[in-house]
Enzyme design. Structure first.
Site, PDB file in Angstrom:
ATOM      1  N   ASP A  92       0.847  -1.187   0.000  1.00 55.84           N
ATOM      2  CA  ASP A  92       0.000   0.000   0.000  1.00 55.84           C
ATOM      3  C   ASP A  92       0.884   1.239   0.000  1.00 55.84           C
ATOM      4  O   ASP A  92       2.027   1.191   0.472  1.00 55.84           O
ATOM      5  CB  ASP A  92      -0.889   0.046   1.251  1.00 55.84           C
ATOM      6  CG  ASP A  92      -1.906  -1.086   1.288  1.00 55.84           C
ATOM      7  OD1 ASP A  92      -2.340  -1.532   0.210  1.00 55.84           O
ATOM      8  OD2 ASP A  92      -2.268  -1.517   2.403  1.00 55.84           O
TER       9      ASP A  92
ATOM     10  N   ASP B  76      -1.394  -2.123  -4.518  1.00 51.34           N
ATOM     11  CA  ASP B  76      -2.677  -2.254  -3.817  1.00 51.34           C
ATOM     12  C   ASP B  76      -3.193  -0.852  -3.497  1.00 51.34           C
ATOM     13  O   ASP B  76      -3.108   0.044  -4.316  1.00 51.34           O
ATOM     14  CB  ASP B  76      -2.501  -3.128  -2.575  1.00 51.34           C
ATOM     15  CG  ASP B  76      -3.813  -3.754  -2.093  1.00 51.34           C
ATOM     16  OD1 ASP B  76      -4.867  -3.427  -2.666  1.00 51.34           O
ATOM     17  OD2 ASP B  76      -3.788  -4.542  -1.152  1.00 51.34           O
TER      18      ASP B  76
ATOM     19  N   ASP C  95      -5.302   2.910   2.532  1.00 54.68           N
ATOM     20  CA  ASP C  95      -6.164   1.904   3.153  1.00 54.68           C
ATOM     21  C   ASP C  95      -6.217   2.143   4.660  1.00 54.68           C
ATOM     22  O   ASP C  95      -5.176   2.357   5.302  1.00 54.68           O
ATOM     23  CB  ASP C  95      -5.648   0.495   2.868  1.00 54.68           C
ATOM     24  CG  ASP C  95      -5.983   0.026   1.451  1.00 54.68           C
ATOM     25  OD1 ASP C  95      -6.564   0.827   0.690  1.00 54.68           O
ATOM     26  OD2 ASP C  95      -5.647  -1.120   1.110  1.00 54.68           O
TER      27      ASP C  95
ATOM     28  N   ARG D  99     -13.051   1.506  -5.239  1.00 53.07           N
ATOM     29  CA  ARG D  99     -12.719   1.852  -3.854  1.00 53.07           C
ATOM     30  C   ARG D  99     -12.442   3.345  -3.698  1.00 53.07           C
ATOM     31  O   ARG D  99     -11.395   3.755  -3.213  1.00 53.07           O
ATOM     32  CB  ARG D  99     -11.527   1.035  -3.357  1.00 53.07           C
ATOM     33  CG  ARG D  99     -11.755  -0.463  -3.449  1.00 53.07           C
ATOM     34  CD  ARG D  99     -10.561  -1.231  -2.921  1.00 53.07           C
ATOM     35  NE  ARG D  99     -10.769  -2.682  -3.058  1.00 53.07           N
ATOM     36  CZ  ARG D  99      -9.893  -3.601  -2.689  1.00 53.07           C
ATOM     37  NH1 ARG D  99      -8.744  -3.229  -2.134  1.00 53.07           N
ATOM     38  NH2 ARG D  99     -10.154  -4.885  -2.854  1.00 53.07           N
TER      39      ARG D  99
END
Length: 451
Positions: free
Chosen positions: A263, A286, A290, A343
């Site tokens: 991330d 990714d 997050d 997302r």
């Protein structure tokens, strides 16, 4: 009187005929009794030249079922292209929608809801008037509100929020729980390589860390409490990400992240009071940002995500409710989701999560997803060329709640809403949605502020 042998012959013949119909696609095999009746509410949530968004709620009036297929027919050339909360197929004018994992069980008087996008090319878009549930006609009535025509901006709420942001520029959830100050007035340390950056991030005590030039690294670099990480002009972190795990009071601003192999920014394990502001993210593995595992009081503002798939995940899994419920309160504002596919954010459990004044451009998957009983307020955003702006549920995750107001749509449908969301506790200034594109593109991303 039929003999036992004749009864067996009739049963075998009936079973063979039924199997043939199932094979031919004329009957649907389900794992429980077919519904004895149903009631359907079908509505067109928004409509624009060439397309529309539909919402459907089906209520089972018969015996419980553990798998369902709802069918209807269009008579004016409408074509369903995308659905959420159900899987969809279409042959000619007949549309078949089937349950997904989380809403397949319908008790008597139980309901399931789903939404879809579709195209239409004729002069009118008439609603279907008859439906079948597991091949049984819906006899409990069909509600089909009048098509809304061209979408308009929803009315301004009667109780708009206060319009004076804190003087620091920080707005949102990171202002709560004592506020977020990072390293405060600590002397600044400038780092130019991965080793120096790693040491500075992991040191105890308050610190202001300035990143200069391009730092190449890999993996995740641990960030301890009471840190401010600032990018000098052109500062770039390439190949790695920052991990705020169980710590608090962290500010990350004015950095470019690219090519990360996990991330770019990961906030986890009950980390609190984090502000991620004016950064640029591209081409990572990714998530860009997050936030998960019980973290709380986070603001994500004025960032740009482009040339990237998974932008911002809030809540990492469906089975982590015990740790996440009551936490994961995050504000996302003035971010530029520039073609990021999904997302933007995807939310589990957090309530309220505030998504306001963001600019969405050509997001190929979806904008916002509210899942697993989350509560998301989607407010004052600008959606341009986004086929699926916001919806309830995503993949195997059950639906959350979502309230949308004062958003602006350009070649984009209004999305799926439902349920209520907890009130926002902080003051904020809401820009007029139609101005958000110009405001955000002028200000979002690294290099737009002096720090």
């Amino acid at each position: 009187m039929r003999t036992p042998q004749r009864r067996m012959t009739l049963l075998a013949a009936t079973a063979a005929a039924t199997a043939s119909l199932v094979t031919a696609g004329l009957l649907t095999s389900v794992s429980a009794q077919a519904a004895a009746g149903c009631r359907v509410a079908y509505s067109v949530a928004s409509q624009w030249p060439g397309g529309f968004t539909g919402n459907v709620t089906v209520t089972n009036l018969g015996d419980p079922v553990s798998g369902w297929t709802l069918r209807w027919s269009y008579g004016a050339g409408q074509q369903v292209s995308q659905a959420w909360g159900a899987t969809v197929s279409q042959t000619g004018g007949q549309v078949s929608t089937a349950n997904v994992d989380y809403n397949g069980n319908l008790a008597t008087n139980g309901s399931a809801s789903f939404g879809f996008n579709a195209s239409w090319n004729n002069a009118s878009n008439p609603d279907p008037t008859s439906f079948t549930l597991n091949n049984v006609a819906c006899t409990g009535g069909t509600t089909t509100p009048t098509n809304p025509g061209t979408p308009t901006t929803p009315p301004i709420p009667s109780d708009p929020p206060p319009s004076v942001p804190p003087p620091t520029g920080l707005v949102g959830w990171a202002t709560q729980n004592g506020g977020t100050t990072g390293g405060g007035g600590a002397p600044a340390t400038t780092v130019t390589n991965a080793s120096a950056l790693t040491s500075a991030l992991n040191a105890t005590g308050a610190a202001v860390i300035r990143v200069s030039g391009t730092i190449s690294c890999s993996g995740m670099l641990r960030v301890r409490s009471n840190k401010t990480i600032l990018g000098n002009s052109g500062a770039t972190i390439a190949g790695c990400g920052l991990n705020v795990s169980g710590d608090r009071n962290v500010i990350i601003r004015n950095l470019t992240f690219r090519d990360w192999n996990d991330d770019a920014i990961n906030v986890q394990e009950s980390a609190t009071n984090v502000w991620v502001d004016h950064n640029t993210f591209s081409n990572g593995y990714d998530g860009a940002v997050d936030i998960k595992r019980g973290s709380d009081f986070v603001t994500v503002s004025w960032n740009r995500v482009f040339n990237h798939d998974k932008a911002m995940l809030l809540g990492h899994s469906d089975d982590n409710g015990a740790q996440d419920t009551g936490h994961l309160r995050v504000s996302y504002h003035h971010n530029w989701f520039d073609g990021s596919r999904q997302r933007n954010p995807r939310v589990r459990f957090g309530n309220p999560v505030h998504v306001f004044n963001n600019y969405y451009r050509a997001n190929g998957g979806y904008g916002v997803a509210s899942t697993e009983n989350a509560g998301v307020l989607v407010e004052g955003n600008y959606f341009e060329n986004v086929n699926d702006t916001y919806h309830l549920g995503e993949a195997d995750s059950g639906p959350g709640r979502l309230v949308a107001r004062n958003n602006h749509f350009v070649n984009s449908p209004a999305g799926q809403t439902g349920g209520s969301v907890a009130s926002i506790p902080y003051s904020y200034q809401l820009d007029t949605a139609s101005s958000v594109k110009s405001v955000v593109t002028a200000g979002a991303g690294a290099g737009r502020i002096t720090v």
